[in-house]
Design a protein around this motif. Structure first.
Motif, PDB file in Angstrom:
ATOM      1  N   PRO A 101      -6.582   5.769   0.735  1.00 34.74           N
ATOM      2  CA  PRO A 101      -6.328   5.728  -0.174  1.00 34.74           C
ATOM      3  C   PRO A 101      -6.062   5.042  -0.965  1.00 34.74           C
ATOM      4  CG  PRO A 101      -4.965   7.140  -0.065  1.00 34.74           C
ATOM      5  CD  PRO A 101      -5.746   6.191   2.213  1.00 34.74           C
ATOM      6  N   GLU A 102      -7.052   4.354  -2.310  1.00 29.32           N
ATOM      7  CA  GLU A 102      -7.033   3.379  -3.083  1.00 29.32           C
ATOM      8  C   GLU A 102      -5.572   2.253  -3.119  1.00 29.32           C
ATOM      9  OE1 GLU A 102      -8.975  -0.647  -3.626  1.00 29.32           O
ATOM     10  OE2 GLU A 102     -10.171   1.296  -2.821  1.00 29.32           O
ATOM     11  N   ILE A 103      -4.528   3.378  -3.343  1.00 32.70           N
ATOM     12  CA  ILE A 103      -3.144   2.989  -3.388  1.00 32.70           C
ATOM     13  C   ILE A 103      -2.228   2.790  -2.739  1.00 32.70           C
ATOM     14  CG2 ILE A 103      -2.603   5.245  -3.607  1.00 32.70           C
ATOM     15  CD1 ILE A 103      -1.293   2.841  -6.250  1.00 32.70           C
ATOM     16  N   VAL A 104      -2.560   3.204  -1.404  1.00 32.09           N
ATOM     17  CA  VAL A 104      -2.612   2.485  -0.247  1.00 32.09           C
ATOM     18  C   VAL A 104      -2.710   1.490  -0.034  1.00 32.09           C
ATOM     19  CG1 VAL A 104      -2.610   2.800   2.458  1.00 32.09           C
ATOM     20  CG2 VAL A 104      -2.075   4.556   0.016  1.00 32.09           C
ATOM     21  N   LYS A 105      -4.145   0.749   0.062  1.00 32.07           N
ATOM     22  CA  LYS A 105      -4.783  -0.543   0.013  1.00 32.07           C
ATOM     23  C   LYS A 105      -3.894  -1.528  -0.611  1.00 32.07           C
ATOM     24  CE  LYS A 105      -9.254   1.544   1.628  1.00 32.07           C
ATOM     25  NZ  LYS A 105     -10.668   1.538   1.306  1.00 32.07           N
ATOM     26  N   ILE A 106      -3.406  -1.978  -1.908  1.00 30.98           N
ATOM     27  CA  ILE A 106      -3.089  -2.506  -2.668  1.00 30.98           C
ATOM     28  C   ILE A 106      -1.884  -2.464  -2.858  1.00 30.98           C
ATOM     29  CG2 ILE A 106      -3.123  -2.783  -5.528  1.00 30.98           C
ATOM     30  CD1 ILE A 106      -5.436  -0.283  -6.350  1.00 30.98           C
ATOM     31  N   ARG A 107      -0.640  -1.605  -1.569  1.00 34.20           N
ATOM     32  CA  ARG A 107       0.206  -1.896  -1.670  1.00 34.20           C
ATOM     33  C   ARG A 107       0.339  -2.449  -0.494  1.00 34.20           C
ATOM     34  NH1 ARG A 107       2.340   4.240   1.672  1.00 34.20           N
ATOM     35  NH2 ARG A 107       1.250   2.237   3.303  1.00 34.20           N
ATOM     36  N   GLU A 108      -0.174  -2.451   0.577  1.00 31.35           N
ATOM     37  CA  GLU A 108      -0.890  -3.309   1.809  1.00 31.35           C
ATOM     38  C   GLU A 108      -0.896  -4.114   0.988  1.00 31.35           C
ATOM     39  OE1 GLU A 108       0.593  -2.036   4.401  1.00 31.35           O
ATOM     40  OE2 GLU A 108       1.130  -0.917   3.633  1.00 31.35           O
ATOM     41  N   ILE A 109      -1.807  -4.838   0.017  1.00 32.88           N
ATOM     42  CA  ILE A 109      -1.625  -5.536  -0.329  1.00 32.88           C
ATOM     43  C   ILE A 109      -0.899  -6.261  -0.663  1.00 32.88           C
ATOM     44  CG2 ILE A 109      -3.014  -7.848  -1.811  1.00 32.88           C
ATOM     45  CD1 ILE A 109      -5.367  -5.818  -1.716  1.00 32.88           C
ATOM     46  N   LEU A 110      -0.128  -6.510  -1.495  1.00 38.35           N
ATOM     47  CA  LEU A 110       1.050  -6.504  -2.877  1.00 38.35           C
ATOM     48  C   LEU A 110       2.618  -6.223  -1.750  1.00 38.35           C
ATOM     49  CD1 LEU A 110       1.248  -4.226  -5.142  1.00 38.35           C
ATOM     50  CD2 LEU A 110       0.372  -6.179  -5.698  1.00 38.35           C
ATOM     51  N   LEU A 111       2.182  -5.413  -0.618  1.00 40.39           N
ATOM     52  CA  LEU A 111       3.411  -5.951   0.623  1.00 40.39           C
ATOM     53  C   LEU A 111       3.459  -7.081   1.138  1.00 40.39           C
ATOM     54  CD1 LEU A 111       3.575  -2.093   2.424  1.00 40.39           C
ATOM     55  CD2 LEU A 111       5.395  -3.498   0.863  1.00 40.39           C
ATOM     56  N   GLU A 112       1.614  -7.734   1.668  1.00 41.82           N
ATOM     57  CA  GLU A 112       2.392  -8.868   2.128  1.00 41.82           C
ATOM     58  C   GLU A 112       1.717  -9.945   0.918  1.00 41.82           C
ATOM     59  OE1 GLU A 112      -2.488  -8.499   3.326  1.00 41.82           O
ATOM     60  OE2 GLU A 112      -2.000  -6.765   4.374  1.00 41.82           O
ATOM     61  N   ASN A 113       1.543 -10.118  -0.255  1.00 42.02           N
ATOM     62  CA  ASN A 113       2.300 -11.638  -0.533  1.00 42.02           C
ATOM     63  C   ASN A 113       3.427 -10.949  -0.996  1.00 42.02           C
ATOM     64  OD1 ASN A 113      -0.332 -12.592  -1.365  1.00 42.02           O
ATOM     65  ND2 ASN A 113      -1.262 -10.431  -1.092  1.00 42.02           N
ATOM     66  N   ASN A 114       4.666 -10.322  -0.790  1.00 45.33           N
ATOM     67  CA  ASN A 114       5.967  -9.878  -1.030  1.00 45.33           C
ATOM     68  C   ASN A 114       6.707  -9.606  -3.011  1.00 45.33           C
ATOM     69  OD1 ASN A 114       6.709 -10.490   1.133  1.00 45.33           O
ATOM     70  ND2 ASN A 114       5.760 -13.052   1.044  1.00 45.33           N
ATOM     71  N   VAL A 115       5.363  -9.431  -2.989  1.00 41.75           N
ATOM     72  CA  VAL A 115       5.269  -8.538  -5.019  1.00 41.75           C
ATOM     73  C   VAL A 115       6.742  -7.309  -5.037  1.00 41.75           C
ATOM     74  CG1 VAL A 115       4.331  -7.268  -6.672  1.00 41.75           C
ATOM     75  CG2 VAL A 115       3.234  -9.551  -4.907  1.00 41.75           C
ATOM     76  N   ILE A 116       6.419  -5.985  -3.285  1.00 40.45           N
ATOM     77  CA  ILE A 116       7.023  -5.224  -3.442  1.00 40.45           C
ATOM     78  C   ILE A 116       7.491  -5.379  -2.000  1.00 40.45           C
ATOM     79  CG2 ILE A 116       6.052  -3.841  -5.317  1.00 40.45           C
ATOM     80  CD1 ILE A 116       4.363  -2.447  -2.611  1.00 40.45           C
ATOM     81  N   ARG A 117       8.763  -4.478  -1.898  1.00 44.01           N
ATOM     82  CA  ARG A 117       8.953  -4.107  -0.604  1.00 44.01           C
ATOM     83  C   ARG A 117       9.429  -3.108  -0.223  1.00 44.01           C
ATOM     84  NH1 ARG A 117      14.140  -7.786  -0.790  1.00 44.01           N
ATOM     85  NH2 ARG A 117      13.703  -6.840  -3.173  1.00 44.01           N
ATOM     86  N   ASP A 118       9.101  -1.717  -0.488  1.00 44.25           N
ATOM     87  CA  ASP A 118       8.456  -0.507  -0.757  1.00 44.25           C
ATOM     88  C   ASP A 118       7.386  -0.261   0.103  1.00 44.25           C
ATOM     89  OD1 ASP A 118       9.227   2.208  -0.418  1.00 44.25           O
ATOM     90  OD2 ASP A 118      10.165   2.535  -2.287  1.00 44.25           O
TER      91      ASP A 118
END
Length: 593
Positions: free
Chosen positions: A257-274
């Motif tokens: 899902p698109e939201i999961v792809k965005i979540r992974e990008i944010l995780l890789e960039n340390n924007v979120i940790r959840d």
């Protein structure tokens, strides 16, 4: 509620004499459990056995092996067929396979009436089902539902027909509803409304929902997800495990899902940790919790730039003050726009707003009540216009591929067009082979009967038949509906190549906002039968939402834009007129830093 063990099903092919020529293992060794009140998602690429599995649940097919127990009854026992079909309501992918009435009320009432529902209760069920299926606007009440129930089926759009099919099942009040790609023809907002309706029926009434879908975002609503591949069950679990980073979905022809792809990008960039975020709302809350200093007070939404392309009378296609309707119902009013050669234009709007109707006027498949359509300076409805030459120039691929496939096999279908417009047999054959290759079909498919093709293959054959006519313009009505993620990406890549390399002008009706956000040059938005926007793609999506500023309308814009808008509403000064996920994430990172 449902218990299945060691399920197997085979399709048999026979020649004209009845001799067995082929045997296809559609399903092998599947075990499946659905508890009462459970919401289950079933996914898999085209040909994985999903629809076969669905038809077994409704007793439309009988397996060769295994046990199927539904509501405590043996579904394979002939004496239990009626009880099984009372218990399990089925909504098909193509509503035309399911609709039999001439008006909405007849169709919605048909199933319940055949179950013996009393007349005094039947009308009440019809009105309730029409409202539940989202066929009338929120707040329209009983009066609105009654008016809609009087509408004729042949006046409805493909998406509206699908909602009528769903309403017909809801009126039967089944214990379980099986949705076989039933939202594939709906606009994003309507699709979300149907899923939420199913979720409410599931949670409030305890109805078991089994949702078969290619749309990975829909699976996020499921309690349990089953993944089928080549007729076998290859994975089962909750969304957290199915959409884990190492779950190999790509190997099975699926996507995240698109939201999961965005979540992974944010995780890789340390924007979120959840790693457990699956909604835009949760993502906004997490970003705000981890970066509170990036949010300010009184951050306003930017005003959309109102853009309308100027009408150019010398452009390739000119629609001038077009109005049309079906019977007494006016569908489009005073529509004007032009399309230049070489453009890639996407047409979007709510289900039933007239998108398909509009485009069918360009090759003169429909005649307007008023207004004019010109193609290369020629009035398409003038009595002197050569309609055959016009339709050779304009390729039209319908929403349902089966509407334009009638040859006995793939080759005969594709060669039919050029063969019947005066092209030599040698040239017609050459065009057919080139077109079949161009749409990515294998060499051994030429002799395959049309009824043996998958839904995705039929779409490609329909496109090949149009391409064999060497069109200058290509009009595509929902070309990716019903396709699995890999098939969708391949179809869009083919269309891109036709546009970029062959210079074909593309006009595409679609509900796939993520696809056109990445690929189209220009967006035309229809709203309430009128043209409400014509211009830049990102701005068009943003204006669509801004005009209503209703959270329910968020589904009409790409997921990254949904995230950016909600962050802006929460106080982060991000640029929310953006449809590219990487650019959107960079924007968020910039605000945080």
């Amino acid at each position: 509620m449902i218990k299945i063990r060691d399920l197997a099903f085979e399709y048999f092919d026979r020649d004209e004499e009845g001799n067995l020529t082929d045997m296809i293992n559609a399903i092998r060794g599947i075990n499946f459990d659905a508890r009462k009140g459970e919401f289950i998602g079933v996914c898999g690429k085209n040909g994985s056995g999903k629809s076969t599995f669905a038809r077994i649940l409704n007793r439309l097919l009988v397996p060769i092996e295994g046990t199927v127990v539904i509501g405590g009854k043996d579904a394979l026992d002939e004496d239990n067929i009626l009880d099984i079909r009372k218990s399990v309501g089925m909504v098909f992918q193509n509503p035309d396979d399911q609709l039999i009435g001439s008006v909405v009320s007849e169709d919605v009432a048909f199933g319940a009436e055949n179950l013996g529902v009393a007349q005094e209760e039947l009308w009440e069920r019809v009105i309730t089902a029409v409202e539940q299926a989202g066929l009338v606007a929120y707040g329209a009440g009983t009066d609105g539902a009654e008016k809609y129930a009087d509408r004729r089926i042949n006046e409805l759009s493909g998406g509206e027909k699908q909602k009528v099919a769903i309403a017909g099942v809801l009126a039967m009040k089944p214990q379980c509803i099986v949705l076989d790609e039933s939202t594939s023809m709906l606009d994003p907002k309507s699709r979300l409304e149907i899923i939420k309706t199913m979720k409410q029926l599931n949670e409030k009434l305890g109805i078991t929902i089994i949702m078969i879908t290619h749309m990975m975002e829909e699976l996020l609503y499921a309690d349990t997800i089953y993944l089928l591949h080549q007729g076998k069950l290859v994975a089962k679990g909750r969304k957290e495990s199915i959409f884990a980073k190492d779950s190999n979905l790509f190997d099975y022809g699926l996507d995240y899902p698109e939201i999961v792809k965005i979540r992974e990008i944010l995780l890789e960039n340390n924007v979120i940790r959840d790693k457990s975020i699956f909604t835009v709302e949760d993502m906004v809350a997490r970003i705000k919790k981890e970066h509170p200093y990036s949010f300010e007070l009184n951050v306003k939404l930017p005003e959309p730039m109102v853009e309308h392309r100027k009408i150019d009378p010398v452009n390739a296609i000119l629609v001038d003050k077009l109005s049309c309707g079906y019977g007494k119902k006016k569908v489009l009013e005073d529509i004007s726009f032009s399309v230049g050669k070489g453009e890639y234009v996407a047409v979007v709007g709510a289900t039933g707003t007239g998108k398909s109707t509009l485009l069918q006027h360009i090759p003169a498949l429909l005649k307007p009540l008023s207004g004019t359509v010109y193609v290369d300076g020629i009035d398409v409805n003038d009595r002197t216009t050569d309609i055959q030459a016009l339709r050779c120039k304009i390729g039209y691929v319908f929403q349902y591929a089966s509407q334009q496939l009638f040859g006995k096999n793939v080759y005969e279908d594709v060669v039919f067009g050029p063969r019947n417009v005066g092209v030599s047999e040698v040239e017609a054959e050459k065009r057919a082979y080139e077109a079949i290759k161009l749409v990515g079909l294998p060499d051994d498919i030429y002799d395959m009967p049309i009824n043996k093709l998958s839904g995705g293959q039929r779409k490609r054959v329909a496109l090949a038949g149009v391409l064999a006519m060497k069109p200058e313009y290509l009009i595509l009505d929902e070309p990716t509906s019903g396709l699995d993620p890999v098939g969708k990406r391949e179809m869009l890549d083919i269309i891109d190549a036709l546009h970029r390399e062959a210079g074909i002008t593309i006009i595409m009706v679609t509900h796939d906002v993520e696809a056109i956000a990445e690929r189209a040059d220009r967006l035309i938005v229809l709203d309430g039968g009128r043209l409400s926007y014509d211009g830049d793609v990102a701005m068009g999506f943003y204006k669509q939402w801004y005009d209503s500023q209703n959270v329910a309308d968020m589904a009409q814009v790409p997921v990254i834009m949904q995230l950016l808008i909600q962050l802006r509403l929460a106080g982060m000064p991000v640029d929310c007129v953006e449809t590219d996920s990487l650019n959107g994430v960079e924007n968020i990172i910039k605000c945080i830093r």
